[in-house]
Design a protein around this motif. Structure first.
Motif, PDB file in Angstrom:
ATOM      1  N   UNK A  35       0.868  -1.170   0.000  1.00 29.69           N
ATOM      2  CA  UNK A  35       0.000   0.000   0.000  1.00 29.69           C
ATOM      3  C   UNK A  35       0.908   1.225   0.000  1.00 29.69           C
ATOM      4  N   UNK A  36       0.785   2.016  -1.038  1.00 25.39           N
ATOM      5  CA  UNK A  36       1.641   3.198  -1.187  1.00 25.39           C
ATOM      6  C   UNK A  36       1.097   4.345  -0.348  1.00 25.39           C
ATOM      7  N   UNK A  37       1.974   5.265  -0.043  1.00 25.84           N
ATOM      8  CA  UNK A  37       1.573   6.461   0.700  1.00 25.84           C
ATOM      9  C   UNK A  37       0.578   7.259  -0.136  1.00 25.84           C
ATOM     10  N   UNK A  38      -0.409   7.874   0.503  1.00 27.37           N
ATOM     11  CA  UNK A  38      -1.423   8.627  -0.247  1.00 27.37           C
ATOM     12  C   UNK A  38      -0.839   9.710  -1.140  1.00 27.37           C
ATOM     13  N   UNK A  39       0.215  10.395  -0.688  1.00 25.03           N
ATOM     14  CA  UNK A  39       0.789  11.459  -1.520  1.00 25.03           C
ATOM     15  C   UNK A  39       1.471  10.896  -2.769  1.00 25.03           C
ATOM     16  N   UNK A  40       1.988   9.674  -2.668  1.00 31.20           N
ATOM     17  CA  UNK A  40       2.617   9.036  -3.830  1.00 31.20           C
ATOM     18  C   UNK A  40       1.528   8.567  -4.805  1.00 31.20           C
ATOM     19  N   UNK A  41       0.435   8.012  -4.291  1.00 31.00           N
ATOM     20  CA  UNK A  41      -0.676   7.600  -5.148  1.00 31.00           C
ATOM     21  C   UNK A  41      -1.249   8.820  -5.864  1.00 31.00           C
ATOM     22  N   UNK A  42      -1.428   9.912  -5.134  1.00 28.18           N
ATOM     23  CA  UNK A  42      -1.960  11.152  -5.729  1.00 28.18           C
ATOM     24  C   UNK A  42      -1.017  11.658  -6.825  1.00 28.18           C
ATOM     25  N   UNK A  43       0.290  11.625  -6.565  1.00 27.98           N
ATOM     26  CA  UNK A  43       1.278  12.067  -7.556  1.00 27.98           C
ATOM     27  C   UNK A  43       1.191  11.195  -8.801  1.00 27.98           C
ATOM     28  N   UNK A  44       1.160   9.862  -8.618  1.00 31.10           N
ATOM     29  CA  UNK A  44       1.090   8.949  -9.765  1.00 31.10           C
ATOM     30  C   UNK A  44      -0.204   9.150 -10.545  1.00 31.10           C
ATOM     31  N   UNK A  45      -1.299   9.390  -9.849  1.00 30.05           N
ATOM     32  CA  UNK A  45      -2.576   9.625 -10.517  1.00 30.05           C
ATOM     33  C   UNK A  45      -2.470  10.862 -11.413  1.00 30.05           C
ATOM     34  N   UNK A  46      -1.863  11.916 -10.896  1.00 22.55           N
ATOM     35  CA  UNK A  46      -1.686  13.141 -11.686  1.00 22.55           C
ATOM     36  C   UNK A  46      -0.708  12.923 -12.837  1.00 22.55           C
ATOM     37  N   UNK A  47       0.372  12.197 -12.591  1.00 20.93           N
ATOM     38  CA  UNK A  47       1.365  11.909 -13.629  1.00 20.93           C
ATOM     39  C   UNK A  47       0.726  11.126 -14.775  1.00 20.93           C
ATOM     40  N   UNK A  48      -0.024  10.102 -14.440  1.00 24.75           N
ATOM     41  CA  UNK A  48      -0.695   9.305 -15.483  1.00 24.75           C
ATOM     42  C   UNK A  48      -1.769  10.131 -16.194  1.00 24.75           C
ATOM     43  N   UNK A  49      -2.414  11.027 -15.470  1.00 25.40           N
ATOM     44  CA  UNK A  49      -3.401  11.914 -16.090  1.00 25.40           C
ATOM     45  C   UNK A  49      -2.767  12.818 -17.124  1.00 25.40           C
ATOM     46  N   UNK A  50      -1.589  13.362 -16.808  1.00 31.44           N
ATOM     47  CA  UNK A  50      -0.861  14.197 -17.761  1.00 31.44           C
ATOM     48  C   UNK A  50      -0.480  13.369 -18.984  1.00 31.44           C
ATOM     49  N   UNK A 172       6.543   4.185  -6.424  1.00 31.86           N
ATOM     50  CA  UNK A 172       5.687   4.823  -7.418  1.00 31.86           C
ATOM     51  C   UNK A 172       5.051   3.787  -8.340  1.00 31.86           C
ATOM     52  N   UNK A 173       5.816   2.762  -8.674  1.00 32.87           N
ATOM     53  CA  UNK A 173       5.272   1.685  -9.500  1.00 32.87           C
ATOM     54  C   UNK A 173       4.136   0.981  -8.759  1.00 32.87           C
ATOM     55  N   UNK A 174       4.323   0.759  -7.444  1.00 30.80           N
ATOM     56  CA  UNK A 174       3.259   0.159  -6.636  1.00 30.80           C
ATOM     57  C   UNK A 174       2.042   1.081  -6.598  1.00 30.80           C
ATOM     58  N   UNK A 175       2.289   2.384  -6.497  1.00 29.62           N
ATOM     59  CA  UNK A 175       1.196   3.366  -6.422  1.00 29.62           C
ATOM     60  C   UNK A 175       0.403   3.427  -7.725  1.00 29.62           C
ATOM     61  N   UNK A 176       1.041   3.115  -8.842  1.00 31.69           N
ATOM     62  CA  UNK A 176       0.342   3.158 -10.137  1.00 31.69           C
ATOM     63  C   UNK A 176      -0.846   2.194 -10.139  1.00 31.69           C
ATOM     64  N   UNK A 177      -0.717   1.068  -9.462  1.00 28.88           N
ATOM     65  CA  UNK A 177      -1.816   0.124  -9.386  1.00 28.88           C
ATOM     66  C   UNK A 177      -2.990   0.635  -8.569  1.00 28.88           C
ATOM     67  N   UNK A 178      -2.745   1.657  -7.763  1.00 33.98           N
ATOM     68  CA  UNK A 178      -3.794   2.224  -6.909  1.00 33.98           C
ATOM     69  C   UNK A 178      -4.314   3.560  -7.431  1.00 33.98           C
ATOM     70  N   UNK A 179      -3.685   4.076  -8.476  1.00 30.55           N
ATOM     71  CA  UNK A 179      -4.057   5.382  -9.017  1.00 30.55           C
ATOM     72  C   UNK A 179      -5.050   5.196 -10.159  1.00 30.55           C
ATOM     73  N   UNK A 180      -6.139   5.918 -10.091  1.00 30.54           N
ATOM     74  CA  UNK A 180      -7.240   5.767 -11.052  1.00 30.54           C
ATOM     75  C   UNK A 180      -6.799   6.026 -12.502  1.00 30.54           C
ATOM     76  N   UNK A 181      -6.001   7.063 -12.740  1.00 29.41           N
ATOM     77  CA  UNK A 181      -5.588   7.421 -14.104  1.00 29.41           C
ATOM     78  C   UNK A 181      -4.550   6.477 -14.692  1.00 29.41           C
ATOM     79  N   UNK A 182      -3.984   5.607 -13.873  1.00 30.44           N
ATOM     80  CA  UNK A 182      -2.942   4.702 -14.364  1.00 30.44           C
ATOM     81  C   UNK A 182      -3.491   3.353 -14.788  1.00 30.44           C
ATOM     82  N   UNK A 183      -4.768   3.137 -14.612  1.00 35.91           N
ATOM     83  CA  UNK A 183      -5.371   1.828 -14.893  1.00 35.91           C
ATOM     84  C   UNK A 183      -5.597   1.525 -16.305  1.00 35.91           C
TER      85      UNK A 183
END
Length: 183
Positions: A35-50, A172-183
């Motif tokens: 389980x990634x830290x919330x700030x890392x998941x949020x960052x990955x979600x934004x990165x994948x969104x971009x 960050x790779x772990x967080x990608x699985x939890x980030x909505x935009x990375x799915x």
């Protein structure tokens, strides 16, 4: 009868394994996913969104109409270039918003992508400036615009390729699985 004999021997052998153990049972691990830290998941979600926005922006096209007058073609080209520049402005702004990242290694990933996108944007700006400054679309003006656009698209493709191979820390790779935009 042999089957019953084998079953009886196996049962007798297993009874020795059932010795009582003192203590309280505790649950074992239920998942191997970190389980990634919330700030890392949020960052990955934004990165994948971009990244998604940038890839989707490739749909901005110039559609020359052979029956249109030269002034209409010039305006259409200028408008199309303006839309591409606007999209790149948003992407570059959103990439800038990702820094500082929760860890410096992620900042490096943003820089690797930001650099070619900035060069591509500058080439599109140059092409649009050439179109807008020209009193008419001569062959020389058109050739200069096509050259800038070709270079810009090449550099944008480089940026897209870098998104696919950019190296992020394991967290960050772990967080990608939890980030909505990375799915």
């Amino acid at each position: 009868m042999k089957r019953w004999m084998v079953a009886a021997v196996a049962l007798a052998g297993l009874t020795g394994c059932a010795t009582p153990v003192a203590g309280t049972p505790t649950p074992g691990p239920t998942s191997s996913v970190a389980v990634a830290k919330p700030e890392v998941v949020r960052w990955m979600d934004n990165f994948c969104g971009v990244a998604q926005y940038m890839i989707a922006s490739g749909g901005v096209q110039f559609d020359p109409n052979e029956h249109a007058d030269p002034a209409a073609l010039r305006k259409s080209l200028s408008d199309s270039l303006g839309r591409v520049i606007d999209v790149l402005d948003v992407v570059l702004h959103d990439l800038d918003e990702l820094t500082p990242a929760p860890t410096p290694a992620a900042d490096t990933a943003v820089e690797v992508i930001n650099e070619p996108l900035t060069r591509a944007r500058d080439k599109f700006v140059s092409a649009k400036s050439s179109v807008d400054a020209a009193p008419e679309m001569t062959t020389d003006v058109f050739a200069a615009v096509i050259q800038d656009m070709t270079e810009a698209v090449t550099v944008m493709n480089e940026a897209v390729e870098k998104i696919d191979v950019v190296s992020l820390p394991d967290e960050y790779k772990d967080a990608a699985g939890q980030a909505e935009n990375c799915g």
